[in-house]
Design a protein around this motif. Structure first.
Motif, PDB file in Angstrom:
ATOM      1  N   PHE A  53      31.934  44.934  41.222  1.00 37.49           N
ATOM      2  CA  PHE A  53      32.590  46.168  41.620  1.00 37.49           C
ATOM      3  C   PHE A  53      31.745  46.929  42.629  1.00 37.49           C
ATOM      4  CE2 PHE A  53      34.146  44.911  37.475  1.00 37.49           C
ATOM      5  CZ  PHE A  53      35.510  44.955  37.663  1.00 37.49           C
ATOM      6  N   LEU A  54      32.371  47.820  43.371  1.00 42.25           N
ATOM      7  CA  LEU A  54      31.701  48.537  44.455  1.00 42.25           C
ATOM      8  C   LEU A  54      30.453  49.279  43.996  1.00 42.25           C
ATOM      9  CD1 LEU A  54      34.732  49.953  46.463  1.00 42.25           C
ATOM     10  CD2 LEU A  54      33.238  48.052  47.067  1.00 42.25           C
ATOM     11  N   HIS A  55      30.448  49.819  42.797  1.00 38.29           N
ATOM     12  CA  HIS A  55      29.295  50.585  42.322  1.00 38.29           C
ATOM     13  C   HIS A  55      28.187  49.692  41.767  1.00 38.29           C
ATOM     14  CE1 HIS A  55      30.924  49.859  38.353  1.00 38.29           C
ATOM     15  NE2 HIS A  55      32.050  50.458  38.702  1.00 38.29           N
ATOM     16  N   GLY A  56      28.345  48.362  41.862  1.00 39.34           N
ATOM     17  CA  GLY A  56      27.299  47.431  41.492  1.00 39.34           C
ATOM     18  C   GLY A  56      27.465  46.731  40.154  1.00 39.34           C
ATOM     19  N   LEU A  57      28.398  47.169  39.329  1.00 37.34           N
ATOM     20  CA  LEU A  57      28.616  46.531  38.036  1.00 37.34           C
ATOM     21  C   LEU A  57      29.104  45.100  38.227  1.00 37.34           C
ATOM     22  CD1 LEU A  57      28.858  46.770  34.898  1.00 37.34           C
ATOM     23  CD2 LEU A  57      31.234  47.446  35.292  1.00 37.34           C
ATOM     24  N   VAL A  58      28.492  44.174  37.502  1.00 38.95           N
ATOM     25  CA  VAL A  58      28.908  42.772  37.517  1.00 38.95           C
ATOM     26  C   VAL A  58      29.340  42.409  36.107  1.00 38.95           C
ATOM     27  CG1 VAL A  58      28.164  40.396  37.915  1.00 38.95           C
ATOM     28  CG2 VAL A  58      27.315  42.219  39.385  1.00 38.95           C
ATOM     29  N   THR A  59      30.526  41.817  35.970  1.00 40.30           N
ATOM     30  CA  THR A  59      31.041  41.427  34.657  1.00 40.30           C
ATOM     31  C   THR A  59      31.511  39.980  34.698  1.00 40.30           C
ATOM     32  OG1 THR A  59      33.301  42.152  35.128  1.00 40.30           O
ATOM     33  CG2 THR A  59      31.814  43.779  34.162  1.00 40.30           C
ATOM     34  N   GLN A  60      31.616  39.392  33.520  1.00 38.44           N
ATOM     35  CA  GLN A  60      32.186  38.060  33.369  1.00 38.44           C
ATOM     36  C   GLN A  60      33.250  38.139  32.290  1.00 38.44           C
ATOM     37  OE1 GLN A  60      28.055  36.318  32.963  1.00 38.44           O
ATOM     38  NE2 GLN A  60      29.200  34.590  33.798  1.00 38.44           N
ATOM     39  N   VAL A  61      34.302  37.374  32.471  1.00 42.43           N
ATOM     40  CA  VAL A  61      35.384  37.353  31.496  1.00 42.43           C
ATOM     41  C   VAL A  61      35.892  35.915  31.362  1.00 42.43           C
ATOM     42  CG1 VAL A  61      37.158  37.901  33.213  1.00 42.43           C
ATOM     43  CG2 VAL A  61      37.560  38.426  30.814  1.00 42.43           C
ATOM     44  N   VAL A  62      36.217  35.532  30.133  1.00 44.07           N
ATOM     45  CA  VAL A  62      36.825  34.227  29.888  1.00 44.07           C
ATOM     46  C   VAL A  62      38.315  34.462  29.668  1.00 44.07           C
ATOM     47  CG1 VAL A  62      36.941  32.241  28.348  1.00 44.07           C
ATOM     48  CG2 VAL A  62      34.722  33.241  28.935  1.00 44.07           C
ATOM     49  N   CYS A  63      39.129  33.735  30.421  1.00 50.13           N
ATOM     50  CA  CYS A  63      40.582  33.870  30.355  1.00 50.13           C
ATOM     51  C   CYS A  63      41.186  32.563  29.851  1.00 50.13           C
ATOM     52  CB  CYS A  63      41.139  34.173  31.744  1.00 50.13           C
ATOM     53  SG  CYS A  63      40.405  35.621  32.517  1.00 50.13           S
ATOM     54  N   GLU A  64      42.336  32.675  29.208  1.00 52.76           N
ATOM     55  CA  GLU A  64      43.056  31.496  28.740  1.00 52.76           C
ATOM     56  C   GLU A  64      44.458  31.513  29.327  1.00 52.76           C
ATOM     57  OE1 GLU A  64      44.662  29.443  24.617  1.00 52.76           O
ATOM     58  OE2 GLU A  64      42.909  30.760  24.549  1.00 52.76           O
ATOM     59  N   VAL A  65      44.878  30.397  29.874  1.00 49.66           N
ATOM     60  CA  VAL A  65      46.217  30.274  30.452  1.00 49.66           C
ATOM     61  C   VAL A  65      47.229  30.237  29.312  1.00 49.66           C
ATOM     62  CG1 VAL A  65      47.727  28.847  31.872  1.00 49.66           C
ATOM     63  CG2 VAL A  65      45.293  29.028  32.442  1.00 49.66           C
ATOM     64  N   VAL A  66      48.198  31.153  29.354  1.00 56.68           N
ATOM     65  CA  VAL A  66      49.228  31.209  28.315  1.00 56.68           C
ATOM     66  C   VAL A  66      50.575  30.697  28.811  1.00 56.68           C
ATOM     67  CG1 VAL A  66      48.101  33.057  27.032  1.00 56.68           C
ATOM     68  CG2 VAL A  66      49.751  33.633  28.801  1.00 56.68           C
ATOM     69  N   ALA A  67      50.725  30.593  30.135  1.00 59.13           N
ATOM     70  CA  ALA A  67      51.955  30.043  30.713  1.00 59.13           C
ATOM     71  C   ALA A  67      51.610  29.415  32.053  1.00 59.13           C
ATOM     72  CB  ALA A  67      53.006  31.125  30.883  1.00 59.13           C
ATOM     73  N   ALA A  68      52.081  28.197  32.260  1.00 61.86           N
ATOM     74  CA  ALA A  68      51.852  27.495  33.525  1.00 61.86           C
ATOM     75  C   ALA A  68      53.034  26.576  33.779  1.00 61.86           C
ATOM     76  CB  ALA A  68      50.554  26.701  33.477  1.00 61.86           C
ATOM     77  N   LYS A  69      53.919  27.029  34.639  1.00 58.90           N
ATOM     78  CA  LYS A  69      55.092  26.226  34.979  1.00 58.90           C
ATOM     79  C   LYS A  69      55.201  26.179  36.501  1.00 58.90           C
ATOM     80  CE  LYS A  69      59.989  25.625  34.188  1.00 58.90           C
ATOM     81  NZ  LYS A  69      61.203  26.150  33.593  1.00 58.90           N
ATOM     82  N   ARG A  70      54.735  25.076  37.057  1.00 59.18           N
ATOM     83  CA  ARG A  70      54.754  24.902  38.498  1.00 59.18           C
ATOM     84  C   ARG A  70      56.176  24.853  39.020  1.00 59.18           C
ATOM     85  NH1 ARG A  70      52.111  19.751  41.639  1.00 59.18           N
ATOM     86  NH2 ARG A  70      52.324  20.648  43.696  1.00 59.18           N
ATOM     87  N   PRO A  71      56.537  25.542  40.042  1.00 57.59           N
ATOM     88  CA  PRO A  71      55.769  26.446  40.886  1.00 57.59           C
ATOM     89  C   PRO A  71      56.002  27.917  40.570  1.00 57.59           C
ATOM     90  CG  PRO A  71      57.771  25.904  42.031  1.00 57.59           C
ATOM     91  CD  PRO A  71      57.823  25.205  40.661  1.00 57.59           C
ATOM     92  N   PHE A  72      56.464  28.242  39.372  1.00 59.13           N
ATOM     93  CA  PHE A  72      56.938  29.588  39.114  1.00 59.13           C
ATOM     94  C   PHE A  72      55.985  30.505  38.353  1.00 59.13           C
ATOM     95  CE2 PHE A  72      60.699  26.805  39.283  1.00 59.13           C
ATOM     96  CZ  PHE A  72      61.273  27.326  40.434  1.00 59.13           C
ATOM     97  N   THR A  73      55.237  29.992  37.387  1.00 54.39           N
ATOM     98  CA  THR A  73      54.510  30.868  36.474  1.00 54.39           C
ATOM     99  C   THR A  73      53.064  30.425  36.307  1.00 54.39           C
ATOM    100  OG1 THR A  73      56.545  31.146  35.217  1.00 54.39           O
ATOM    101  CG2 THR A  73      54.527  31.862  34.165  1.00 54.39           C
ATOM    102  N   PHE A  74      52.154  31.375  36.408  1.00 51.06           N
ATOM    103  CA  PHE A  74      50.745  31.159  36.081  1.00 51.06           C
ATOM    104  C   PHE A  74      50.215  32.454  35.493  1.00 51.06           C
ATOM    105  CE2 PHE A  74      46.197  31.257  37.532  1.00 51.06           C
ATOM    106  CZ  PHE A  74      45.738  30.337  36.604  1.00 51.06           C
ATOM    107  N   VAL A  75      50.075  32.467  34.168  1.00 56.79           N
ATOM    108  CA  VAL A  75      49.621  33.668  33.446  1.00 56.79           C
ATOM    109  C   VAL A  75      48.508  33.271  32.516  1.00 56.79           C
ATOM    110  CG1 VAL A  75      50.284  35.554  31.934  1.00 56.79           C
ATOM    111  CG2 VAL A  75      51.950  34.602  33.519  1.00 56.79           C
TER     112      VAL A  75
END
Length: 68
Positions: free
Chosen positions: A46-68
């Protein structure tokens, strides 16, 4: 044309091209692309210098319409 957009959005190596905060991301657990249950780690800076990490899990993936 739809598939090119899907590939661009789900290509985690390019996430820094699309987001001002998210600098990079990588698939975890041996995954190499979007699939329900696949996890990835993203790093944000972020602009003020904060660095974060996050782990995400795909809950929907339907090519070519959905990626959540």
């Amino acid at each position: 044309m739809k598939f090119r957009l899907w590939e661009a959005i789900t290509d985690l190596s390019r996430i820094g091209d699309w987001s001002p905060e998210c600098t990079d991301a990588a698939w975890l657990d041996g995954h190499s692309g979007p699939a329900v249950g696949a996890r990835y780690e993203a790093r944000n800076r972020f602009l003020h210098g904060l660095v974060t990490q996050v782990v995400c899990e795909v809950v929907a993936a339907k090519r070519p319409f959905t990626f959540v």
